[in-house]
Every structure is written in C-alpha cells, then in structure tokens.
Design a protein around this motif. Structure first.
Motif, PDB file in Angstrom:
ATOM      1  N   LYS A  58      66.018  12.617  68.421  1.00  0.00           N
ATOM      2  CA  LYS A  58      66.556  10.852  68.024  1.00  0.00           C
ATOM      3  C   LYS A  58      67.115  10.318  68.785  1.00  0.00           C
ATOM      4  O   LYS A  58      67.645   9.951  70.160  1.00  0.00           O
ATOM      5  CB  LYS A  58      68.146  12.026  67.754  1.00  0.00           C
ATOM      6  N   TYR A  59      66.156   9.610  68.578  1.00  0.00           N
ATOM      7  CA  TYR A  59      65.543   7.865  69.649  1.00  0.00           C
ATOM      8  C   TYR A  59      67.264   7.005  69.349  1.00  0.00           C
ATOM      9  O   TYR A  59      67.602   6.668  69.713  1.00  0.00           O
ATOM     10  CB  TYR A  59      64.418   7.087  68.816  1.00  0.00           C
ATOM     11  N   ARG A  60      68.372   7.356  68.230  1.00  0.00           N
ATOM     12  CA  ARG A  60      68.846   7.021  68.050  1.00  0.00           C
ATOM     13  C   ARG A  60      69.999   6.792  69.135  1.00  0.00           C
ATOM     14  O   ARG A  60      70.099   6.009  70.489  1.00  0.00           O
ATOM     15  CB  ARG A  60      69.468   7.106  67.052  1.00  0.00           C
ATOM     16  N   ASP A  61      70.420   8.220  70.331  1.00  0.00           N
ATOM     17  CA  ASP A  61      70.516   8.178  71.206  1.00  0.00           C
ATOM     18  C   ASP A  61      69.998   8.344  72.271  1.00  0.00           C
ATOM     19  O   ASP A  61      70.413   7.769  73.600  1.00  0.00           O
ATOM     20  CB  ASP A  61      71.544  10.009  71.434  1.00  0.00           C
ATOM     21  N   ALA A  62      68.867   8.022  72.573  1.00  0.00           N
ATOM     22  CA  ALA A  62      67.704   8.117  73.878  1.00  0.00           C
ATOM     23  C   ALA A  62      68.411   6.633  74.244  1.00  0.00           C
ATOM     24  O   ALA A  62      68.451   6.062  74.850  1.00  0.00           O
ATOM     25  CB  ALA A  62      66.778   8.089  73.298  1.00  0.00           C
ATOM     26  N   VAL A  63      67.976   5.371  72.547  1.00  0.00           N
ATOM     27  CA  VAL A  63      68.427   4.303  72.782  1.00  0.00           C
ATOM     28  C   VAL A  63      69.724   3.585  73.952  1.00  0.00           C
ATOM     29  O   VAL A  63      69.837   3.380  74.349  1.00  0.00           O
ATOM     30  CB  VAL A  63      67.811   3.697  71.576  1.00  0.00           C
ATOM     31  N   ARG A  64      70.410   4.346  73.228  1.00  0.00           N
ATOM     32  CA  ARG A  64      71.924   3.980  73.891  1.00  0.00           C
ATOM     33  C   ARG A  64      72.448   4.870  75.347  1.00  0.00           C
ATOM     34  O   ARG A  64      73.128   3.828  76.042  1.00  0.00           O
ATOM     35  CB  ARG A  64      73.211   4.664  73.201  1.00  0.00           C
ATOM     36  N   ARG A  65      71.181   5.412  75.449  1.00  0.00           N
ATOM     37  CA  ARG A  65      71.597   6.071  77.192  1.00  0.00           C
ATOM     38  C   ARG A  65      70.300   5.497  77.848  1.00  0.00           C
ATOM     39  O   ARG A  65      70.920   4.903  78.811  1.00  0.00           O
ATOM     40  CB  ARG A  65      70.477   7.368  76.696  1.00  0.00           C
ATOM     41  N   ALA A  66      69.619   4.756  77.538  1.00  0.00           N
ATOM     42  CA  ALA A  66      68.706   3.964  78.321  1.00  0.00           C
ATOM     43  C   ALA A  66      69.427   2.746  78.243  1.00  0.00           C
ATOM     44  O   ALA A  66      69.348   2.065  79.870  1.00  0.00           O
ATOM     45  CB  ALA A  66      66.873   3.973  77.317  1.00  0.00           C
ATOM     46  N   TRP A  67      70.593   2.355  77.628  1.00  0.00           N
ATOM     47  CA  TRP A  67      70.616   0.573  77.992  1.00  0.00           C
ATOM     48  C   TRP A  67      71.594   0.816  78.599  1.00  0.00           C
ATOM     49  O   TRP A  67      71.954   0.101  79.335  1.00  0.00           O
ATOM     50  CB  TRP A  67      71.424   0.314  76.574  1.00  0.00           C
ATOM     51  N   THR A  68      72.369   1.730  78.595  1.00  0.00           N
ATOM     52  CA  THR A  68      73.900   2.454  79.197  1.00  0.00           C
ATOM     53  C   THR A  68      73.062   2.278  80.579  1.00  0.00           C
ATOM     54  O   THR A  68      73.730   1.945  81.666  1.00  0.00           O
ATOM     55  CB  THR A  68      75.048   3.116  78.943  1.00  0.00           C
ATOM     56  N   GLU A  69      72.218   2.997  80.788  1.00  0.00           N
ATOM     57  CA  GLU A  69      71.507   3.377  81.771  1.00  0.00           C
ATOM     58  C   GLU A  69      70.849   1.858  83.049  1.00  0.00           C
ATOM     59  O   GLU A  69      71.357   1.119  84.560  1.00  0.00           O
ATOM     60  CB  GLU A  69      70.160   3.703  82.355  1.00  0.00           C
ATOM     61  N   ALA A 101      68.052  -0.402  66.534  1.00  0.00           N
ATOM     62  CA  ALA A 101      67.863  -0.324  68.202  1.00  0.00           C
ATOM     63  C   ALA A 101      67.700  -1.632  68.348  1.00  0.00           C
ATOM     64  O   ALA A 101      68.884  -1.852  70.065  1.00  0.00           O
ATOM     65  CB  ALA A 101      66.385   0.200  68.117  1.00  0.00           C
ATOM     66  N   LEU A 102      67.952  -2.564  68.202  1.00  0.00           N
ATOM     67  CA  LEU A 102      67.930  -3.896  68.923  1.00  0.00           C
ATOM     68  C   LEU A 102      69.270  -4.525  68.987  1.00  0.00           C
ATOM     69  O   LEU A 102      69.910  -5.549  69.969  1.00  0.00           O
ATOM     70  CB  LEU A 102      67.400  -5.139  68.418  1.00  0.00           C
ATOM     71  N   SER A 103      70.621  -4.647  67.772  1.00  0.00           N
ATOM     72  CA  SER A 103      71.200  -5.505  67.834  1.00  0.00           C
ATOM     73  C   SER A 103      72.426  -5.135  68.362  1.00  0.00           C
ATOM     74  O   SER A 103      72.496  -3.656  68.719  1.00  0.00           O
ATOM     75  CB  SER A 103      71.591  -5.103  65.622  1.00  0.00           C
ATOM     76  N   GLY A 104      73.282  -6.619  68.929  1.00  0.00           N
ATOM     77  CA  GLY A 104      74.267  -5.705  70.122  1.00  0.00           C
ATOM     78  C   GLY A 104      73.922  -5.748  71.292  1.00  0.00           C
ATOM     79  O   GLY A 104      74.568  -5.271  72.258  1.00  0.00           O
ATOM     80  N   ARG A 105      72.370  -5.549  71.847  1.00  0.00           N
ATOM     81  CA  ARG A 105      72.138  -5.295  73.301  1.00  0.00           C
ATOM     82  C   ARG A 105      70.912  -6.659  73.453  1.00  0.00           C
ATOM     83  O   ARG A 105      69.937  -6.546  72.637  1.00  0.00           O
ATOM     84  CB  ARG A 105      71.117  -4.015  73.477  1.00  0.00           C
TER      85      ARG A 105
END
Ligand SMILES: [Zn+2]
Ligand SMILES: [Zn+2]
Length: 276
Positions: A58-69, A101-105
């Motif tokens: 699930k890339y939705r979760d991977a994107v969120r994690r990568a952004w936080t890191e 994926a792109l919005s809000g980041r």
C-alpha cells in the motif's frame, strides 16, 4: 573532481526495494560531500491502496511514512542541502492517487516515472514475456504513448530514466537504443522542453557490467540539439553503495555534449547549478 556533486534520485527503506533507513542514506550522502541530495521514495500510483497482482503493497502508507521521516533530516544534516522528494510512478493510471500523494506535502522535487504501461506489469517483470521483436516494439510503442500522457498530466518536475524499458530483456554489455522510435523520442523530448520540465539523467546503468549499458548518450545529445537544457542527475540508489554512483561520469558526458549546468528543484522551482 567536481565540487557541485549531487544526487536527486534515491530510495530509503521506505521503498520496498530500499535497504537503508532514510537517516543512514543522508549520513552517507553528507560523507560523500554532496551539495544537493534528495530522497525520492516510490509511490506507484496504480498500487496506492494495494494490488494483489503486485504483492499488495500500500503506497498510501509508504508515502506518509517517507514524508514523516524526511521532515527532520535537513536539521540533522546541515552539511548538505537536503531535498524532500518523491518518485511518482504511473500517475496517469491513477491521477487521484497521485493528487492525494502530492497534496498537503511541500515536496522539493517530484520525479515522474513510467515503470509499466496501462494494464501491463513493470518492464522488470514484463521483459521475460516479450519473446519476439514485434512484441518488444509494441511494448515500446505503448511506453512512448504513456510518456506523452504523463507529460500532459504534468504535475512532476523531472522525467525519470527514459531508457527504463531497455534495462531488461537485453544482454549484459549490449547497447540497446530507441533507434526505431526516433520520431516518438523526439516528440517526448520536444513536449518535455515545451512544458518546462526537466529530463533526468539516471546514472544507475552507466557503470553497470552485468546488464545493458545505459543510458544512451544519443538521448541527451538529441535533447540538447532540440533545445533542452534542464537535466537533473540521479543515481537511483537503493542502498548506501549506489549514492551518486555514475554522477561524475554523467557530468563529464553532459559537458562533452555542451551542457554547462544541471538543474535542481527546491520547493518545486528549478535552479541551475554549474557543471563544475
Ligand atoms: Zn524508477
Ligand atoms: Zn527510483
């Protein structure tokens, strides 16, 4: 030796095929003395909420994690200009996922990629199924169509590894080209130039000895001849050893062609950096 070394395409273990944590990738980039360094973990839009045929990631979760890191890394590594990036794969197959994926980041750099065409697996897997020249050519024709649609979609900064389909299904040491697709290649390069987007020089195949030798010098010469001047440099590392690998050689090659600068994106804005 170049003082302006950079690497704008890199994967941490937030990508399924990455092996090192984001922090360790940055530590290595700083030790190498890079001026600019971007982490650009995968977001395969066609698998945003998982797809059983691709293993259900699930890339939705991977994107969120990568952004936080990535959020704290610039403060931890003041010796490099750290850029927060993402590699958006197949956005035209799932534009809503790409948008999400792109919005809000506040990304610095968005890499646009086509790893597979509509209804087909990644070329990495597809190559084995392409037995005849006709099948290979049909797959390449679909690839160029998807590249054109990706450029028309347009919400990226640099177009990744244009010779990606030539990586697989060709013998080691060979030099596959887009010779039969010169018209299609010109159309893609021209559309890219008119859109103001950059073309990535993906250096991951430049020094490789167990696969075909890529990318083609001809692609960058042609891009230059057509008026293209925006090139980003990325080694596409998936672990510490690959960071900036092939970048000095790519800078040599670009200078030979006539380029005097490469491009970095900061807050999605292009900046020119001397090839020095
Ligand atoms: Zn890629
Ligand atoms: Zn990549």
């Amino acid at each position: 030796m170049y003082k302006n070394l950079c690497d704008l395409h890199s994967h941490s273990d937030c990508s399924f095929d990455g092996t090192l944590p984001a922090r360790e990738m940055c530590r290595r980039a700083e030790a190498l003395g890079l001026k600019y360094y971007a982490l650009t973990d995968h977001c395969e839009c066609d698998q945003y909420d998982g797809a059983p045929e691709f293993g259900g990631r699930k890339y939705r979760d991977a994107v969120r994690r990568a952004w936080t890191e990535m959020e704290t890394l610039q403060a931890e590594f003041p010796g490099i200009r750290f850029l927060k990036g993402i590699e958006i794969g197949q956005p035209i197959q799932a534009p809503d996922a790409a948008e999400d994926a792109l919005s809000g980041r506040g990304y610095d750099i968005v890499i646009g990629s086509v790893h597979g065409t509509r209804g087909k697996p990644d070329f990495y897997h597809l190559a084995k199924a392409l037995k005849t020249e006709d099948e290979k050519n049909a797959a390449l024709a679909r690839y160029f169509e998807d590249l054109m649609d990706t450029i028309a979609w347009g919400k990226f900064d640099t177009l990744a590894h244009i010779t990606y389909p030539l990586r697989y299904g060709y013998p080691a040491g060979s030099h596959p080209t887009f010779d039969r697709f010169q018209k299609e290649l010109d159309a893609v390069l021209t559309a890219l130039i008119e859109s103001g987007k950059a073309l990535e020089f993906n250096t991951s195949r430049l020094l490789k000895t167990d696969g075909p030798v890529l990318p083609d010098r001809e692609v960058y010469s042609r891009y230059y001849a057509l008026g293209g001047r925006r090139v980003t440099l990325g080694a596409d590392a998936h672990g510490a050893n690959g960071i900036a690998k092939g970048v000095p050689e790519a800078m040599d090659l670009l200078r030979e062609i006539g380029f005097t600068e490469y491009t970095v994106f900061i807050g999605r804005e292009p900046h020119s950096v001397p090839l020095a």
